[in-house]
Design an enzyme around this catalytic site. Structure first.
Site, PDB file in Angstrom:
ATOM      1  N   CYS A   1      10.737  -5.114   6.534  1.00 20.81           N
ATOM      2  CA  CYS A   1       9.273  -5.223   6.547  1.00 20.81           C
ATOM      3  C   CYS A   1       8.832  -6.218   7.607  1.00 20.81           C
ATOM      4  O   CYS A   1       7.675  -6.235   8.000  1.00 20.81           O
ATOM      5  CB  CYS A   1       8.766  -5.659   5.189  1.00 20.81           C
ATOM      6  SG  CYS A   1       9.384  -7.266   4.732  1.00 20.81           S
TER       7      CYS A   1
ATOM      8  N   PHE B   1      13.796   0.119  -1.098  1.00 20.40           N
ATOM      9  CA  PHE B   1      15.195   0.403  -0.763  1.00 20.40           C
ATOM     10  C   PHE B   1      15.768  -0.555   0.272  1.00 20.40           C
ATOM     11  O   PHE B   1      16.982  -0.667   0.413  1.00 20.40           O
ATOM     12  CB  PHE B   1      15.327   1.852  -0.242  1.00 20.40           C
ATOM     13  CG  PHE B   1      14.980   2.006   1.214  1.00 20.40           C
ATOM     14  CD1 PHE B   1      15.923   1.762   2.204  1.00 20.40           C
ATOM     15  CD2 PHE B   1      13.696   2.379   1.619  1.00 20.40           C
ATOM     16  CE1 PHE B   1      15.596   1.896   3.553  1.00 20.40           C
ATOM     17  CE2 PHE B   1      13.367   2.510   2.957  1.00 20.40           C
ATOM     18  CZ  PHE B   1      14.326   2.265   3.930  1.00 20.40           C
TER      19      PHE B   1
ATOM     20  N   GLU C   1       3.473   2.637  10.458  1.00 16.89           N
ATOM     21  CA  GLU C   1       4.725   1.871  10.357  1.00 16.89           C
ATOM     22  C   GLU C   1       5.871   2.856  10.566  1.00 16.89           C
ATOM     23  O   GLU C   1       6.003   3.827   9.807  1.00 16.89           O
ATOM     24  CB  GLU C   1       4.822   1.228   8.964  1.00 16.89           C
ATOM     25  CG  GLU C   1       6.082   0.398   8.780  1.00 16.89           C
ATOM     26  CD  GLU C   1       6.194  -0.209   7.378  1.00 16.89           C
ATOM     27  OE1 GLU C   1       5.740   0.423   6.406  1.00 16.89           O
ATOM     28  OE2 GLU C   1       6.746  -1.315   7.272  1.00 16.89           O
TER      29      GLU C   1
ATOM     30  N   LYS D   1      13.105  -2.359 -12.026  1.00 17.56           N
ATOM     31  CA  LYS D   1      13.402  -0.997 -11.567  1.00 17.56           C
ATOM     32  C   LYS D   1      13.750  -1.064 -10.089  1.00 17.56           C
ATOM     33  O   LYS D   1      12.875  -1.216  -9.240  1.00 17.56           O
ATOM     34  CB  LYS D   1      12.208  -0.051 -11.773  1.00 17.56           C
ATOM     35  CG  LYS D   1      12.645   1.402 -11.604  1.00 17.56           C
ATOM     36  CD  LYS D   1      11.532   2.346 -11.242  1.00 17.56           C
ATOM     37  CE  LYS D   1      11.224   2.376  -9.765  1.00 17.56           C
ATOM     38  NZ  LYS D   1      12.285   2.886  -8.882  1.00 17.56           N
TER      39      LYS D   1
ATOM     40  N   GLU E   1      15.416   3.854  -6.381  1.00 21.92           N
ATOM     41  CA  GLU E   1      16.306   4.945  -6.796  1.00 21.92           C
ATOM     42  C   GLU E   1      17.266   5.317  -5.667  1.00 21.92           C
ATOM     43  O   GLU E   1      18.210   6.046  -5.859  1.00 21.92           O
ATOM     44  CB  GLU E   1      15.482   6.160  -7.239  1.00 21.92           C
ATOM     45  CG  GLU E   1      14.613   6.818  -6.170  1.00 21.92           C
ATOM     46  CD  GLU E   1      13.254   6.123  -5.958  1.00 21.92           C
ATOM     47  OE1 GLU E   1      13.122   4.933  -6.305  1.00 21.92           O
ATOM     48  OE2 GLU E   1      12.334   6.782  -5.410  1.00 21.92           O
ATOM     49  N   ARG E   2      17.007   4.764  -4.457  1.00 17.92           N
ATOM     50  CA  ARG E   2      17.854   5.128  -3.323  1.00 17.92           C
ATOM     51  C   ARG E   2      19.064   4.199  -3.163  1.00 17.92           C
ATOM     52  O   ARG E   2      19.996   4.531  -2.449  1.00 17.92           O
ATOM     53  CB  ARG E   2      17.020   5.145  -2.038  1.00 17.92           C
ATOM     54  CG  ARG E   2      16.022   6.300  -2.071  1.00 17.92           C
ATOM     55  CD  ARG E   2      15.260   6.423  -0.791  1.00 17.92           C
ATOM     56  NE  ARG E   2      13.943   5.828  -0.892  1.00 17.92           N
ATOM     57  CZ  ARG E   2      13.073   5.797   0.103  1.00 17.92           C
ATOM     58  NH1 ARG E   2      13.381   6.302   1.264  1.00 17.92           N
ATOM     59  NH2 ARG E   2      11.897   5.247  -0.067  1.00 17.92           N
TER      60      ARG E   2
ATOM     61  N   SER F   1       5.956   0.399  -0.005  1.00 16.44           N
ATOM     62  CA  SER F   1       5.002   0.987   0.946  1.00 16.44           C
ATOM     63  C   SER F   1       3.565   0.831   0.467  1.00 16.44           C
ATOM     64  O   SER F   1       3.306   0.608  -0.715  1.00 16.44           O
ATOM     65  CB  SER F   1       5.311   2.467   1.116  1.00 16.44           C
ATOM     66  OG  SER F   1       5.076   3.131  -0.114  1.00 16.44           O
TER      67      SER F   1
HETATM   68  P1  NAD Z   1       8.369   2.902  -1.495  1.00 14.61           P
HETATM   69  O1  NAD Z   1       6.964   2.499  -1.703  1.00 14.61           O
HETATM   70  O2  NAD Z   1       8.659   4.306  -1.165  1.00 14.61           O
HETATM   71  O3  NAD Z   1       9.209   2.572  -2.823  1.00 14.61           O
HETATM   72  C1  NAD Z   1       9.122   1.311  -3.462  1.00 14.61           C
HETATM   73  C2  NAD Z   1       9.220   1.511  -4.967  1.00 14.61           C
HETATM   74  O4  NAD Z   1       8.079   2.234  -5.422  1.00 14.61           O
HETATM   75  C3  NAD Z   1      10.444   2.290  -5.406  1.00 14.61           C
HETATM   76  O5  NAD Z   1      10.991   1.654  -6.530  1.00 14.61           O
HETATM   77  C4  NAD Z   1       9.900   3.669  -5.727  1.00 14.61           C
HETATM   78  O6  NAD Z   1      10.585   4.268  -6.792  1.00 14.61           O
HETATM   79  C5  NAD Z   1       8.461   3.406  -6.104  1.00 14.61           C
HETATM   80  N1  NAD Z   1       7.549   4.466  -5.661  1.00 14.61           N
HETATM   81  C6  NAD Z   1       7.561   5.101  -4.458  1.00 14.61           C
HETATM   82  N2  NAD Z   1       6.530   5.959  -4.372  1.00 14.61           N
HETATM   83  C7  NAD Z   1       5.846   5.867  -5.526  1.00 14.61           C
HETATM   84  C8  NAD Z   1       4.658   6.490  -6.029  1.00 14.61           C
HETATM   85  N3  NAD Z   1       3.986   7.390  -5.296  1.00 14.61           N
HETATM   86  N4  NAD Z   1       4.251   6.162  -7.261  1.00 14.61           N
HETATM   87  C9  NAD Z   1       4.907   5.246  -7.982  1.00 14.61           C
HETATM   88  N5  NAD Z   1       6.029   4.623  -7.558  1.00 14.61           N
HETATM   89  C10 NAD Z   1       6.487   4.916  -6.352  1.00 14.61           C
HETATM   90  O7  NAD Z   1       8.970   1.920  -0.394  1.00 14.61           O
HETATM   91  P2  NAD Z   1      10.400   1.996   0.295  1.00 14.61           P
HETATM   92  O8  NAD Z   1      10.432   3.150   1.229  1.00 14.61           O
HETATM   93  O9  NAD Z   1      11.470   1.869  -0.719  1.00 14.61           O
HETATM   94  O10 NAD Z   1      10.400   0.629   1.133  1.00 14.61           O
HETATM   95  C11 NAD Z   1       9.922   0.539   2.439  1.00 14.61           C
HETATM   96  C12 NAD Z   1       8.525  -0.035   2.478  1.00 14.61           C
HETATM   97  O11 NAD Z   1       8.500  -1.289   1.831  1.00 14.61           O
HETATM   98  C13 NAD Z   1       8.035  -0.311   3.889  1.00 14.61           C
HETATM   99  O12 NAD Z   1       6.678   0.062   3.979  1.00 14.61           O
HETATM  100  C14 NAD Z   1       8.178  -1.811   4.042  1.00 14.61           C
HETATM  101  O13 NAD Z   1       7.327  -2.417   4.985  1.00 14.61           O
HETATM  102  C15 NAD Z   1       7.865  -2.253   2.660  1.00 14.61           C
HETATM  103  N6  NAD Z   1       8.406  -3.574   2.385  1.00 14.61           N
HETATM  104  C16 NAD Z   1       7.530  -4.614   2.367  1.00 14.61           C
HETATM  105  C17 NAD Z   1       8.006  -5.898   2.148  1.00 14.61           C
HETATM  106  C18 NAD Z   1       7.066  -7.065   2.132  1.00 14.61           C
HETATM  107  O14 NAD Z   1       7.446  -8.102   1.612  1.00 14.61           O
HETATM  108  N7  NAD Z   1       5.852  -6.908   2.646  1.00 14.61           N
HETATM  109  C19 NAD Z   1       9.375  -6.117   1.954  1.00 14.61           C
HETATM  110  C20 NAD Z   1      10.235  -5.015   1.974  1.00 14.61           C
HETATM  111  C21 NAD Z   1       9.730  -3.741   2.189  1.00 14.61           C
END
Ligand code: NAD
Length: 522
Positions: A303, A171, A403, A195, A198-199, A248
């Site tokens: 991140c 997101f 985090e 994809k 969703e947020r 994440s």
């Molecule tokens: P998230 O993991 O909750 O969601 C990311 C994607 O995964 C979304 O599209 C979501 O629909 C899907 N998803 C979430 N939980 C899932 C599950 N249990 N099973 C399958 N799919 C699932 O992450 P977020 O909250 O949207 O983003 C924040 C996180 O992303 C932070 O931890 C941040 O550090 C990380 N991030 C890392 C980088 C990098 O390059 N290292 C860059 C941006 C964000």
């Protein structure tokens, strides 16, 4: 398939305020260059983080709709890979120009759905646009190698596309991260199913529209929606050859394991805990501006947010100055002039961040600056947390181990550079790190010994430009960092090498007996 009615994402006007939307429209999905209304009854409500007013409903695409996206991408693949690289480059140039033209519109969508300030949202778009610009170098990037092995033998390598690939986005960068994937995946000849989170899928929908306008044929770029079920579909669908994930650790480690077990290439960038080491010889004012900007900008939801400060020696005495500067930041709706940071993404996220602050207090840390309970007058219902500084933190505390992903700076102090390096290296994450010093040798020692994958020397957020690659390390990247986003490694991820060895012997060299030994070409 049901065509979507006139939609916000295809409109030429765009929001410039957080005012309540009177006619809320559902977010469409995008297949075969068409915006479509999902037939699902299962929607995710998306609220403006500054007001918690409903902005749109995001469908959880049905299995049939997800299958239709795969079928579209499969149909498109063969003709698309047959196009010349110059044709694909020309479309990419057009895509780049359209993103520039729609820069404000993309940023407005981000401010409304994600909450970051409009100026910051423009940066989100720009960092993605730069990847698209770098992808215009595809004819250069796709060049193979040739070696004349002997006078009658040569070996050549080709970079070939993989087929249908997928991207699963977080997101926090609604434009930048889709743009880490769309340009490189497609210019190398693949077709893509994206994809978005969703947020906040609005920016991805605008990018889909711009891709269509730029001339991408039907099926080359598709956008589907959903949460876990949509992700599981992508993980298990045999036609999808590779997955790019950013998000994440919880989701990413699962996606990496299941996707890899299904034989797919998976690149996965994960969570972080980025440290700044500050030395007494640094430029104090530059450091304070850098750390305050990088800890609290985007409400700490980057991140690469600089969320952990390691104060070496007497720099611990600078805390009141840091707190003073943090206090002066304006926390407000992202469309408001002068806003420095907006709200956090959801009420659940706010509650999680507040509970981590409370845990620090319970574990004996000091809340030097407490942003809990803050509300801008105009937006009493948003997910607000003002800049918060926690001091006296130790590595055992929960606020250090997790985090936080909010506008919270945790501060530890040590006596020497060596102690700072050891402390930072003991952390399991290794995304980014920064050192503030005027000493070349100090910076050089730090650079050599530090384990984080992206190092800033007097630079608070050292996200590499797209001619390099995003090289997080340790727990911040799945698969030991074997596959990274954008730059040459990004091109490598989306292509398969084919190596051809050719022999053109002269007629009189034809022998009478088959050679059964392993050919050595020597
Ligand atoms: P998230 O993991 O909750 O969601 C990311 C994607 O995964 C979304 O599209 C979501 O629909 C899907 N998803 C979430 N939980 C899932 C599950 N249990 N099973 C399958 N799919 C699932 O992450 P977020 O909250 O949207 O983003 C924040 C996180 O992303 C932070 O931890 C941040 O550090 C990380 N991030 C890392 C980088 C990098 O390059 N290292 C860059 C941006 C964000």
């Amino acid at each position: 398939l049901i065509a979507a009615p006139a939609l916000a994402s295809t409109a030429t006007s765009f929001p410039t305020t957080h005012d309540k939307i009177t006619e809320v429209q559902d977010t469409p999905y995008f297949i075969d260059n068409k915006f479509l209304s999902s037939s699902t009854t299962d929607f995710i409500d998306l609220h403006d983080p500054a007001t918690n007013n409903l902005v749109t409903r995001v469908p959880k695409n049905t299995t049939e709709e997800l299958q239709a996206a795969v079928a579209s991408a499969q149909r498109a693949f063969e003709p698309w890979r047959q196009t010349s690289v110059l044709h694909r480059q020309a479309i990419m140039f057009k895509f780049v120009a359209l993103i520039r033209e729609n820069w404000d519109r993309l940023a407005a969508s981000i401010t409304l759905e994600q909450g970051k300030t409009f100026a910051d949202a423009k940066g989100d778009v720009l960092r993605g646009l730069q990847v698209a610009e770098a992808a215009c170098a595809a004819p250069e990037l796709l060049k193979g190698e040739v070696l004349e092995v002997a006078k009658d033998m040569e070996t050549r390598t080709y970079r070939e596309p993989l087929g249908v690939v997928a991207a699963i986005c977080p997101f926090n960068f609604p434009a930048m991260i889709p743009l880490w994937c769309i340009p490189i995946a497609t210019v190398t000849g693949n077709t893509l199913i994206l994809k978005p989170s969703e947020r906040d899928p609005g920016a991805a929908m605008i990018l889909a529209e711009l891709a269509q306008k730029a001339g991408f044929p039907e099926g080359v770029v598709n956008v589907v929606h959903g949460a876990h079920e949509a992700v599981n579909f992508i993980l298990d669908e045999p036609a999808i050859k590779a997955i790019s994930f950013v998000g994440s650790n919880k989701a990413g480690e699962y996606i990496f394991t299941r996707g890899s077990a299904n034989g797919k290439r998976v690149q996965a960038n994960l969570g972080a805990k980025n440290h700044a080491a500050v030395l007494p010889d640094c430029n104090k004012n530059q450091f304070i501006n850098a750390v305050v900007g990088a800890a609290f900008g985007a409400a700490g939801q980057r991140c690469m947010a600089l969320s952990t400060l390691v104060m070496v020696g007497e720099t611990k005495n600078w805390l009141p100055d840091i707190a003073e500067r943090a206090k002066s930041l304006s926390v407000n709706g992202g469309f408001e002039a002068g806003a420095d940071l907006g709200p956090v993404i959801t009420p659940q996220s706010k509650a999680r961040i507040e509970s981590l602050i409370a845990s620090a207090e319970a574990e004996g840390a000091t809340i030097l600056l407490d942003g809990r309970g803050y509300k801008p007058e105009k937006y009493p219902n948003g997910n607000w947390i003002a800049p918060t500084i926690i001091t006296g933190v130790t590595p055992e505390m929960q606020c250090y181990k997790e985090e936080i992903f909010g506008p919270v700076l945790v501060c530890l102090s040590v006596d020497t550079l060596d102690e700072a390096i050891d402390l930072i290296n003991a952390n399991e994450y290794g995304n980014g790190v920064a050192i503030f010093t005027r000493s070349g040798p100090t910076a050089e020692t730090f650079r050599r010994r530090i384990e984080a994958g992206q190092v800033g020397i007097n630079v608070p957020i050292p996200v590499p430009l797209p001619m390099f690659s995003f090289t997080g390390n340790k727990k911040s990247i799945a698969g030991g960092g074997a596959s990274t986003f954008y730059g040459r490694p990004g091109v490598n991820f989306y292509t398969q090498l084919k190596t051809v060895t050719a022999l053109w012997t002269s007629a009189d060299a034809i022998g009478k007996k088959a050679d059964v030994h392993m050919p050595t070409h020597s």
